[in-house]
Design a protein around this motif. Structure first.
Motif, PDB file in Angstrom:
ATOM      1  N   VAL A 126     -28.571  36.716 -23.954  1.00  0.00           N
ATOM      2  CA  VAL A 126     -27.193  35.890 -24.100  1.00  0.00           C
ATOM      3  C   VAL A 126     -26.580  36.460 -25.528  1.00  0.00           C
ATOM      4  CG1 VAL A 126     -26.441  33.447 -24.764  1.00  0.00           C
ATOM      5  CG2 VAL A 126     -28.414  34.024 -23.154  1.00  0.00           C
ATOM      6  N   TYR A 127     -25.439  36.660 -25.743  1.00  0.00           N
ATOM      7  CA  TYR A 127     -24.424  37.224 -26.552  1.00  0.00           C
ATOM      8  C   TYR A 127     -23.571  35.968 -26.946  1.00  0.00           C
ATOM      9  CZ  TYR A 127     -26.263  41.623 -27.096  1.00  0.00           C
ATOM     10  OH  TYR A 127     -26.822  42.989 -27.148  1.00  0.00           O
ATOM     11  N   GLU A 128     -23.495  35.354 -28.229  1.00  0.00           N
ATOM     12  CA  GLU A 128     -22.453  34.381 -28.303  1.00  0.00           C
ATOM     13  C   GLU A 128     -21.472  35.234 -29.140  1.00  0.00           C
ATOM     14  OE1 GLU A 128     -23.239  29.801 -29.669  1.00  0.00           O
ATOM     15  OE2 GLU A 128     -23.550  31.411 -31.546  1.00  0.00           O
ATOM     16  N   ILE A 129     -20.226  35.039 -28.825  1.00  0.00           N
ATOM     17  CA  ILE A 129     -19.039  35.631 -29.191  1.00  0.00           C
ATOM     18  C   ILE A 129     -18.097  34.471 -29.892  1.00  0.00           C
ATOM     19  CG2 ILE A 129     -19.297  37.673 -28.271  1.00  0.00           C
ATOM     20  CD1 ILE A 129     -16.892  36.584 -26.575  1.00  0.00           C
ATOM     21  N   PRO A 130     -17.668  34.506 -31.313  1.00  0.00           N
ATOM     22  CA  PRO A 130     -16.672  33.724 -31.855  1.00  0.00           C
ATOM     23  C   PRO A 130     -15.178  33.709 -30.967  1.00  0.00           C
ATOM     24  CG  PRO A 130     -16.913  35.483 -33.302  1.00  0.00           C
ATOM     25  CD  PRO A 130     -17.943  35.792 -32.143  1.00  0.00           C
ATOM     26  N   LEU A 131     -14.631  32.538 -30.851  1.00  0.00           N
ATOM     27  CA  LEU A 131     -13.363  32.586 -30.076  1.00  0.00           C
ATOM     28  C   LEU A 131     -12.580  31.314 -30.902  1.00  0.00           C
ATOM     29  CD1 LEU A 131     -14.359  32.791 -26.281  1.00  0.00           C
ATOM     30  CD2 LEU A 131     -13.238  34.717 -27.635  1.00  0.00           C
ATOM     31  N   THR A 140      -8.697  36.226 -23.326  1.00  0.00           N
ATOM     32  CA  THR A 140      -8.602  37.379 -24.272  1.00  0.00           C
ATOM     33  C   THR A 140      -9.558  38.582 -23.971  1.00  0.00           C
ATOM     34  OG1 THR A 140      -8.657  38.073 -26.565  1.00  0.00           O
ATOM     35  CG2 THR A 140     -10.301  36.379 -25.923  1.00  0.00           C
ATOM     36  N   THR A 141      -9.405  39.716 -24.465  1.00  0.00           N
ATOM     37  CA  THR A 141     -10.350  40.770 -24.377  1.00  0.00           C
ATOM     38  C   THR A 141     -11.184  40.957 -25.577  1.00  0.00           C
ATOM     39  OG1 THR A 141      -9.248  41.635 -22.299  1.00  0.00           O
ATOM     40  CG2 THR A 141     -10.823  43.221 -23.458  1.00  0.00           C
ATOM     41  N   LYS A 142     -12.428  41.197 -25.470  1.00  0.00           N
ATOM     42  CA  LYS A 142     -13.210  41.383 -26.714  1.00  0.00           C
ATOM     43  C   LYS A 142     -14.322  42.578 -26.396  1.00  0.00           C
ATOM     44  CE  LYS A 142     -12.283  37.870 -28.905  1.00  0.00           C
ATOM     45  NZ  LYS A 142     -11.668  37.752 -30.493  1.00  0.00           N
ATOM     46  N   ASN A 143     -14.329  43.498 -27.639  1.00  0.00           N
ATOM     47  CA  ASN A 143     -15.257  44.664 -27.312  1.00  0.00           C
ATOM     48  C   ASN A 143     -16.676  44.272 -28.117  1.00  0.00           C
ATOM     49  OD1 ASN A 143     -13.477  46.594 -26.318  1.00  0.00           O
ATOM     50  ND2 ASN A 143     -12.740  46.721 -28.550  1.00  0.00           N
ATOM     51  N   ILE A 144     -17.573  44.568 -27.322  1.00  0.00           N
ATOM     52  CA  ILE A 144     -19.186  43.761 -27.619  1.00  0.00           C
ATOM     53  C   ILE A 144     -19.918  45.132 -27.827  1.00  0.00           C
ATOM     54  CG2 ILE A 144     -20.844  42.305 -27.039  1.00  0.00           C
ATOM     55  CD1 ILE A 144     -18.863  40.489 -25.585  1.00  0.00           C
ATOM     56  N   VAL A 145     -20.573  45.015 -28.643  1.00  0.00           N
ATOM     57  CA  VAL A 145     -21.778  46.070 -28.855  1.00  0.00           C
ATOM     58  C   VAL A 145     -23.112  45.505 -28.379  1.00  0.00           C
ATOM     59  CG1 VAL A 145     -23.003  47.521 -30.396  1.00  0.00           C
ATOM     60  CG2 VAL A 145     -20.584  46.935 -30.811  1.00  0.00           C
ATOM     61  N   LEU A 146     -23.757  46.033 -27.383  1.00  0.00           N
ATOM     62  CA  LEU A 146     -24.842  45.609 -26.860  1.00  0.00           C
ATOM     63  C   LEU A 146     -25.950  46.296 -27.603  1.00  0.00           C
ATOM     64  CD1 LEU A 146     -24.089  46.063 -23.113  1.00  0.00           C
ATOM     65  CD2 LEU A 146     -23.834  43.919 -24.515  1.00  0.00           C
ATOM     66  N   SER A 191     -19.156  31.597 -25.630  1.00  0.00           N
ATOM     67  CA  SER A 191     -18.324  31.142 -26.770  1.00  0.00           C
ATOM     68  C   SER A 191     -18.977  30.275 -27.866  1.00  0.00           C
ATOM     69  CB  SER A 191     -17.121  30.626 -26.244  1.00  0.00           C
ATOM     70  OG  SER A 191     -17.043  29.202 -26.019  1.00  0.00           O
ATOM     71  N   LYS A 192     -18.801  30.531 -29.252  1.00  0.00           N
ATOM     72  CA  LYS A 192     -18.663  29.954 -30.190  1.00  0.00           C
ATOM     73  C   LYS A 192     -17.357  29.554 -30.777  1.00  0.00           C
ATOM     74  CE  LYS A 192     -20.739  29.984 -35.060  1.00  0.00           C
ATOM     75  NZ  LYS A 192     -21.363  28.739 -34.754  1.00  0.00           N
ATOM     76  N   VAL A 193     -16.892  28.327 -30.724  1.00  0.00           N
ATOM     77  CA  VAL A 193     -15.593  27.941 -30.822  1.00  0.00           C
ATOM     78  C   VAL A 193     -15.407  28.198 -32.496  1.00  0.00           C
ATOM     79  CG1 VAL A 193     -13.772  26.055 -30.688  1.00  0.00           C
ATOM     80  CG2 VAL A 193     -15.575  26.632 -28.981  1.00  0.00           C
ATOM     81  N   LEU A 194     -14.227  28.727 -32.703  1.00  0.00           N
ATOM     82  CA  LEU A 194     -14.149  28.530 -34.394  1.00  0.00           C
ATOM     83  C   LEU A 194     -13.339  27.426 -34.683  1.00  0.00           C
ATOM     84  CD1 LEU A 194     -13.022  32.287 -34.855  1.00  0.00           C
ATOM     85  CD2 LEU A 194     -15.385  31.386 -35.427  1.00  0.00           C
TER      86      LEU A 194
END
Length: 293
Positions: A126-131, A140-146, A191-194
């Motif tokens: 699981v990857y959590e990304i700030p949005l 949107t589109t996000k670049n994620i480093v695995l 998502s991690k809501v900002l």
């Protein structure tokens, strides 16, 4: 990179003989093999880890490299595929008596186990990304480093509208590789809501605070209310509106991730009272008090 103690995983000393290592692995494999644990994810993970440990410690060359360079140094030199290359799980599992439990048959040189049924899948991650709320509203589109991949692979991920907290999207086959030939796991993006300076979210609903003066609360007024898309709505405040009144603007919240529709926008009306009064204001308040207000 986290350290992995293969000796500890197998419950043996660093001076253990090859036969002691084999005996310990056999005991643990009998306990955690998927044919016996029947879908228990924790047991599957344990089986993967002890199998990796045995693949390293049962190979004199790999064991020497591991003892010399430690876990981090070893994994810089050996990928997951390298660890299992030349390691025939089929022979070992049959030797340990697993043929009667569903039948894994190994194939030498592939670094894995291929069974009569589907081999155990790699771990999901699981990857959590700030949005921002605006990104959640519009997509949107996000670049994620695995980071778990040896080359630190970067992927471009399309974030759909409505990916609120608690919702996830799946990237199939981007998770941990199976240590014995099964399909790779999946990556789940959540998502991690900002924090937003104007709105706060509750699921698909948005909330905003708006302040009015005492005179506006008594007589009524009209407020301009912002929306997440940058537009403004006109909201009529009726006379006699109380402090902390909650008013709803239907369909002006965040869009649903699947299907049509959106959440609502709730406007919290706050009564703005002055901390001090000038002489004229004091006289007016006194007159209001005289007439029962």
């Amino acid at each position: 990179m986290s350290e992995t103690d293969y000796y500890k995983l197998l419950g043996v000393e660093r001076t253990a003989s090859a036969e002691d290592i084999k005996k310990s692995y056999r005991k643990l494999a009998m306990k955690y093999h998927p044919d016996k644990t029947k879908g228990d994810k924790a047991s599957e993970e344990k089986f993967k880890k002890i199998s990796e440990a045995y693949a390293v410690l049962s190979d004199p060359e790999k064991r020497k490299e591991y003892d010399t360079f430690g876990s981090s140094g070893f994994k810089q030199r050996y990928s997951q595929e390298d660890i299992f290359r030349g390691f025939d799980f089929g022979d070992i599992l049959r030797e340990f008596g697993f043929g009667g439990f569903g039948g894994f048959s190994g194939r030498r040189g592939s670094g894995g186990v291929h069974g009569h049924r589907q081999a155990v899948k790699g771990s999901d991650l699981v990857y959590e990304i700030p949005l921002t709320l605006r990104e959640i509203a519009e997509g949107t589109t996000k670049n994620i480093v695995l980071q778990h991949q040896p080359d630190g692979g970067q992927v471009s991920v399309k974030i759909p509208r409505g990916l609120i907290e608690g919702k996830k999207i799946r990237l199939p086959g981007k998770g941990e590789p199976s240590p014995y030939g099964g399909p790779a796991g999946d990556v789940f993006i959540k998502s991690k809501v900002l924090s937003d300076p104007v709105f706060f979210a509750e699921g698909y609903d948005l909330n905003v605070n708006r302040s009015i003066r005492l005179s506006e609360a008594l007589q009524g007024t009209t407020l301009a209310v912002p929306t997440i898309y940058g537009k403004e709505l006109s909201l009529r405040i009726p006379p006699g509106t109380q402090h902390k009144t909650k008013m709803r603007l239907s369909g002006h919240g965040l869009p649903h991730m699947k299907g049509d529709g959106s959440g609502d926008l709730f406007v919290h009306i706050l009564l703005l009272l002055p901390k001090t009064l000038n002489d004229q204001q004091k006289k007016i308040v006194e007159k209001l008090a005289q007439v029962g207000l």
